[in-house]
Design a protein around this motif. Structure first.
Motif, PDB file in Angstrom:
ATOM      1  N   ALA A 140       0.791  -1.199  -0.146  1.00  0.00           N
ATOM      2  CA  ALA A 140      -0.073  -0.077   0.149  1.00  0.00           C
ATOM      3  C   ALA A 140       0.794   1.464   0.022  1.00  0.00           C
ATOM      4  O   ALA A 140       0.606   2.348  -0.501  1.00  0.00           O
ATOM      5  CB  ALA A 140      -1.003  -0.067   1.180  1.00  0.00           C
ATOM      6  N   MET A 141       2.033   1.347   0.774  1.00  0.00           N
ATOM      7  CA  MET A 141       2.769   2.451   0.799  1.00  0.00           C
ATOM      8  C   MET A 141       3.628   2.427  -0.666  1.00  0.00           C
ATOM      9  O   MET A 141       3.959   3.614  -0.897  1.00  0.00           O
ATOM     10  CB  MET A 141       3.781   2.142   1.980  1.00  0.00           C
ATOM     11  CG  MET A 141       4.624   3.705   2.213  1.00  0.00           C
ATOM     12  SD  MET A 141       3.624   4.645   2.696  1.00  0.00           S
ATOM     13  CE  MET A 141       4.590   6.197   2.142  1.00  0.00           C
ATOM     14  N   GLN A 142       3.786   1.389  -1.259  1.00  0.00           N
ATOM     15  CA  GLN A 142       4.527   1.443  -2.453  1.00  0.00           C
ATOM     16  C   GLN A 142       3.803   2.210  -3.390  1.00  0.00           C
ATOM     17  O   GLN A 142       4.374   3.192  -4.216  1.00  0.00           O
ATOM     18  CB  GLN A 142       4.849  -0.060  -2.996  1.00  0.00           C
ATOM     19  CG  GLN A 142       5.751  -0.704  -2.174  1.00  0.00           C
ATOM     20  CD  GLN A 142       6.132  -2.179  -2.514  1.00  0.00           C
ATOM     21  OE1 GLN A 142       6.065  -2.535  -3.951  1.00  0.00           O
ATOM     22  NE2 GLN A 142       6.425  -3.068  -1.823  1.00  0.00           N
ATOM     23  N   VAL A 143       2.326   2.115  -3.472  1.00  0.00           N
ATOM     24  CA  VAL A 143       1.453   2.643  -4.571  1.00  0.00           C
ATOM     25  C   VAL A 143       1.767   4.235  -4.026  1.00  0.00           C
ATOM     26  O   VAL A 143       1.703   5.392  -5.240  1.00  0.00           O
ATOM     27  CB  VAL A 143       0.078   2.380  -4.159  1.00  0.00           C
ATOM     28  CG1 VAL A 143      -0.801   2.954  -4.968  1.00  0.00           C
ATOM     29  CG2 VAL A 143       0.053   0.771  -4.540  1.00  0.00           C
ATOM     30  N   LYS A 144       1.498   4.816  -2.874  1.00  0.00           N
ATOM     31  CA  LYS A 144       1.632   6.085  -2.419  1.00  0.00           C
ATOM     32  C   LYS A 144       2.999   6.674  -2.597  1.00  0.00           C
ATOM     33  O   LYS A 144       3.357   7.735  -3.204  1.00  0.00           O
ATOM     34  CB  LYS A 144       1.143   6.227  -0.886  1.00  0.00           C
ATOM     35  CG  LYS A 144      -0.130   5.964  -0.652  1.00  0.00           C
ATOM     36  CD  LYS A 144      -0.444   6.256   0.883  1.00  0.00           C
ATOM     37  CE  LYS A 144      -1.765   6.122   1.162  1.00  0.00           C
ATOM     38  NZ  LYS A 144      -2.484   4.549   0.898  1.00  0.00           N
ATOM     39  N   LEU A 145       4.115   5.983  -2.703  1.00  0.00           N
ATOM     40  CA  LEU A 145       5.409   6.443  -3.071  1.00  0.00           C
ATOM     41  C   LEU A 145       5.503   6.722  -4.350  1.00  0.00           C
ATOM     42  O   LEU A 145       6.227   7.506  -4.818  1.00  0.00           O
ATOM     43  CB  LEU A 145       6.417   5.567  -2.565  1.00  0.00           C
ATOM     44  CG  LEU A 145       7.977   5.681  -2.678  1.00  0.00           C
ATOM     45  CD1 LEU A 145       8.272   7.014  -2.166  1.00  0.00           C
ATOM     46  CD2 LEU A 145       8.867   4.698  -2.259  1.00  0.00           C
ATOM     47  N   LEU A 146       5.006   5.651  -5.176  1.00  0.00           N
ATOM     48  CA  LEU A 146       5.133   5.915  -6.686  1.00  0.00           C
ATOM     49  C   LEU A 146       4.454   7.005  -7.186  1.00  0.00           C
ATOM     50  O   LEU A 146       4.907   8.099  -8.046  1.00  0.00           O
ATOM     51  CB  LEU A 146       4.504   4.578  -7.518  1.00  0.00           C
ATOM     52  CG  LEU A 146       4.217   4.424  -9.078  1.00  0.00           C
ATOM     53  CD1 LEU A 146       5.525   4.665  -9.410  1.00  0.00           C
ATOM     54  CD2 LEU A 146       3.501   3.742  -9.370  1.00  0.00           C
ATOM     55  N   ARG A 147       3.157   7.436  -6.605  1.00  0.00           N
ATOM     56  CA  ARG A 147       2.626   8.682  -7.141  1.00  0.00           C
ATOM     57  C   ARG A 147       3.458   9.987  -6.669  1.00  0.00           C
ATOM     58  O   ARG A 147       3.523  10.882  -7.502  1.00  0.00           O
ATOM     59  CB  ARG A 147       1.098   8.882  -6.236  1.00  0.00           C
ATOM     60  CG  ARG A 147       0.381  10.129  -6.587  1.00  0.00           C
ATOM     61  CD  ARG A 147      -0.994  10.199  -6.170  1.00  0.00           C
ATOM     62  NE  ARG A 147      -1.481  11.579  -6.383  1.00  0.00           N
ATOM     63  CZ  ARG A 147      -1.995  11.829  -7.524  1.00  0.00           C
ATOM     64  NH1 ARG A 147      -1.701  11.343  -8.496  1.00  0.00           N
ATOM     65  NH2 ARG A 147      -2.396  13.125  -7.535  1.00  0.00           N
ATOM     66  N   ALA A 148       4.026   9.771  -5.165  1.00  0.00           N
ATOM     67  CA  ALA A 148       4.831  11.101  -4.822  1.00  0.00           C
ATOM     68  C   ALA A 148       5.928  11.476  -5.745  1.00  0.00           C
ATOM     69  O   ALA A 148       6.240  12.379  -6.276  1.00  0.00           O
ATOM     70  CB  ALA A 148       5.197  10.807  -3.247  1.00  0.00           C
ATOM     71  N   ILE A 149       6.742  10.199  -6.088  1.00  0.00           N
ATOM     72  CA  ILE A 149       7.718  10.392  -7.153  1.00  0.00           C
ATOM     73  C   ILE A 149       7.313  10.840  -8.559  1.00  0.00           C
ATOM     74  O   ILE A 149       7.991  11.756  -9.148  1.00  0.00           O
ATOM     75  CB  ILE A 149       8.368   9.194  -7.252  1.00  0.00           C
ATOM     76  CG1 ILE A 149       9.151   8.577  -6.006  1.00  0.00           C
ATOM     77  CG2 ILE A 149       9.669   8.882  -8.336  1.00  0.00           C
ATOM     78  CD1 ILE A 149       9.612   7.174  -5.950  1.00  0.00           C
ATOM     79  N   GLN A 150       6.117  10.442  -9.027  1.00  0.00           N
ATOM     80  CA  GLN A 150       5.855  10.774 -10.286  1.00  0.00           C
ATOM     81  C   GLN A 150       5.233  12.218 -10.392  1.00  0.00           C
ATOM     82  O   GLN A 150       5.555  12.904 -11.484  1.00  0.00           O
ATOM     83  CB  GLN A 150       4.592   9.793 -10.915  1.00  0.00           C
ATOM     84  CG  GLN A 150       5.007   8.457 -11.055  1.00  0.00           C
ATOM     85  CD  GLN A 150       3.764   7.651 -11.679  1.00  0.00           C
ATOM     86  OE1 GLN A 150       2.833   7.677 -11.033  1.00  0.00           O
ATOM     87  NE2 GLN A 150       4.055   6.478 -12.384  1.00  0.00           N
ATOM     88  N   GLU A 151       4.394  12.578  -9.338  1.00  0.00           N
ATOM     89  CA  GLU A 151       3.928  14.022  -9.366  1.00  0.00           C
ATOM     90  C   GLU A 151       4.645  15.140  -8.490  1.00  0.00           C
ATOM     91  O   GLU A 151       4.522  16.193  -8.664  1.00  0.00           O
ATOM     92  CB  GLU A 151       2.631  14.010  -8.453  1.00  0.00           C
ATOM     93  CG  GLU A 151       1.564  12.965  -9.163  1.00  0.00           C
ATOM     94  CD  GLU A 151       1.144  13.209 -10.485  1.00  0.00           C
ATOM     95  OE1 GLU A 151       1.102  14.459 -10.930  1.00  0.00           O
ATOM     96  OE2 GLU A 151       1.024  12.528 -11.554  1.00  0.00           O
ATOM     97  N   LYS A 152       5.801  14.492  -7.995  1.00  0.00           N
ATOM     98  CA  LYS A 152       6.884  15.364  -7.450  1.00  0.00           C
ATOM     99  C   LYS A 152       5.973  16.495  -6.493  1.00  0.00           C
ATOM    100  O   LYS A 152       6.323  17.653  -6.197  1.00  0.00           O
ATOM    101  CB  LYS A 152       7.677  16.339  -8.228  1.00  0.00           C
ATOM    102  CG  LYS A 152       8.401  15.452  -9.315  1.00  0.00           C
ATOM    103  CD  LYS A 152       9.344  16.626 -10.206  1.00  0.00           C
ATOM    104  CE  LYS A 152      10.008  15.697 -11.075  1.00  0.00           C
ATOM    105  NZ  LYS A 152      11.296  14.898 -10.651  1.00  0.00           N
ATOM    106  N   ALA A 153       5.108  15.555  -5.917  1.00  0.00           N
ATOM    107  CA  ALA A 153       4.016  16.252  -4.785  1.00  0.00           C
ATOM    108  C   ALA A 153       3.543  15.377  -3.864  1.00  0.00           C
ATOM    109  O   ALA A 153       3.635  14.215  -4.013  1.00  0.00           O
ATOM    110  CB  ALA A 153       2.894  17.048  -5.535  1.00  0.00           C
TER     111      ALA A 153
END
Length: 449
Positions: free
Chosen positions: A246-259
């Motif tokens: 579940a945290m991997q999904v959120k980390l991926l979004r943070a990296i992609q969006e830089k936010a």
């Protein structure tokens, strides 16, 4: 001091005008080229402090320019401008040596951050670079693997690409991450190390992204997360393979969006970080087993840097031993200790499954418990290596069969290469392998040039 100069390579007049106006407000001079041939001509006639290039040009592509600058002007950072969503293109540019990338439509705040970081790197003086790389280098050793590692670190420090640092436990992955940060454009900003395996899963989102007051029971005040703490600096995620799915999904979004979006709010906060990740596990195997997301692996593994285990750099053990003992003497305010020749030989022949960290622990125990200032073999509590009549290890000496077999294969290949003066064709013949088979084994064992 003269204003820095940036070369803009793009055939869209509106984009060029936008970049020029933004950079001129930053007191940066600009020069533009609409084609690859014009750009190569200008690069040959003038030194630039930064190059911004579009991916698609009328007579070529930006990757060719990235590779040309890497080959002929390696001190000039180059950033790629790609179409929105062209992740594969951006990753190709980073692997080719690009400093960073921007997507269209260009985010001006992101542009300013990129330019500031690149110019800090480009405008640092040779004297500063030499002091940083030589006198303050904490990565000790004279062995070929360490010399190569230092060279790779110096090169990768000039990039903003996400970096995956692989290596066994205790081999010095965090030390390498800190060195990359110290040599890079973000050296004056925070370096935030995180052990992903040490954060309880229920607290992970709050720890990484922060929370607002009242977002959950016990949230009595706003709290910034680790991403915010590392803003404009470097975030180092150690043991990243231990992140729950579940945290991997959120980390991926943070990296992609830089936010990131703190708990308790719908508003995202932009973060400007360089991401470095590490683990002692085989991340590709974790992906294959379904324990690590493939898309996240793809994002954090843009470039992989392998830290060699201590058994592959045995010639560094005397230097490391002297350094560790000297540090222990200073820390404990005691006279320095030395090791006997027999002790040094015992250490040099030991396999060190725990790598440099294990060497440090062995020496600290010996430093504390030995009588006098000479550390003898019985002080280090290491069994002697097997005799020439009995080379078979006991099972207690093998902590991983795969690792043990890889080490035997690596030793045989290294010996064959040394005997053939690193002629791979001759080494393959010496080992009874095809050249292709040797190439495969070199890649599998991380022994490629």
């Amino acid at each position: 001091m003269n204003s820095p100069t940036v070369l803009i390579i793009d055939d869209e007049p509106d984009i060029v005008e936008l970049l020029e106006m933004t950079l001129q407000r930053m007191q940066v001079r600009t020069c533009s080229a609409a084609t690859m041939s014009q750009a190569l001509d200008k690069l040959g006639k003038q030194r630039f402090d930064l190059c911004l290039t579009d991916m698609r040009l009328p007579d070529g592509d930006g990757l060719t320019i990235v590779r040309h600058i890497q080959q002929h002007y390696p001190q000039t950072p180059v950033a790629m401008i790609t179409a929105y969503g062209s992740l594969d293109t951006a990753i190709s540019a980073l692997k080719a040596g690009a400093f960073d990338f921007l997507t269209k439509p260009v985010d001006l705040q992101r542009l300013r951050e990129l330019v500031s970081n690149a110019l800090r790197l480009s405008l640092s003086t040779p004297e500063q670079k030499n002091v940083t790389q030589d006198e303050a280098d904490p990565i000790l050793g004279i062995s070929p693997p360490i010399v190569q590692l230092r060279s790779q670190i110096a090169k990768l420090a000039r990039s903003q690409a996400p970096l995956y640092i692989s290596g066994e436990s205790g081999s010095g992955k965090e030390l390498v991450a800190r060195r990359i940060h110290a040599l890079g454009a973000r050296a004056e900003q925070p370096f935030v190390p995180v052990n992903c395996g040490a954060i309880p899963s229920e607290l992970m989102e709050s720890e990484f992204f922060g929370h607002k007051r009242g977002s959950f029971t016990g949230a009595i005040a706003d709290k910034p997360g680790l991403f915010q703490a590392a803003s404009r600096g470097t975030l180092f995620l150690d043991e990243v393979a231990d992140l729950p799915m579940a945290m991997q999904v959120k980390l991926l979004r943070a990296i992609q969006e830089k936010a990131v979006r703190p708990l308790g709010t719908q508003q995202e906060e932009a973060v400007d970080i360089r991401l470095l990740c590490a683990t002692h596990k085989d991340l590709a195997a974790e992906v294959a087993a379904g324990r690590f997301r493939q898309d996240l692996f793809y994002r954090i593994n843009v470039i992989e840097l392998r830290v060699p285990p201590l058994r592959e750099r045995r010639e560094d053990i005397p230097l490391l031993t002297r350094h560790i003992l000297a540090r222990l003497a200073v820390r404990n305010e005691m006279p320095g200790s030395t090791v006997s020749p027999e002790t040094l030989e015992r250490l040099s022949n030991y396999r060190f499954p725990g790598n440099v960290r294990e060497l440090e622990n062995i020496l600290e125990r010996a430093f504390t418990l030995s009588e006098g200032q000479l550390i003898k073999t019985h002080d280090i509590h290491i069994a002697p290596c097997a005799s020439s009549q009995d080379q078979q290890p006991s099972l207690t000496q093998i902590d991983s069969l795969e690792d043990y077999l890889d080490n035997i294969e690596r030793t045989a290949i290294t010996q064959a290469l040394e005997e053939t003066r690193w002629n791979k064709t001759a080494a393959a013949k010496r080992l009874g392998l095809t050249f292709r088979s040797l190439r495969y084994r070199l890649k599998k064992l991380g022994m490629e040039d």
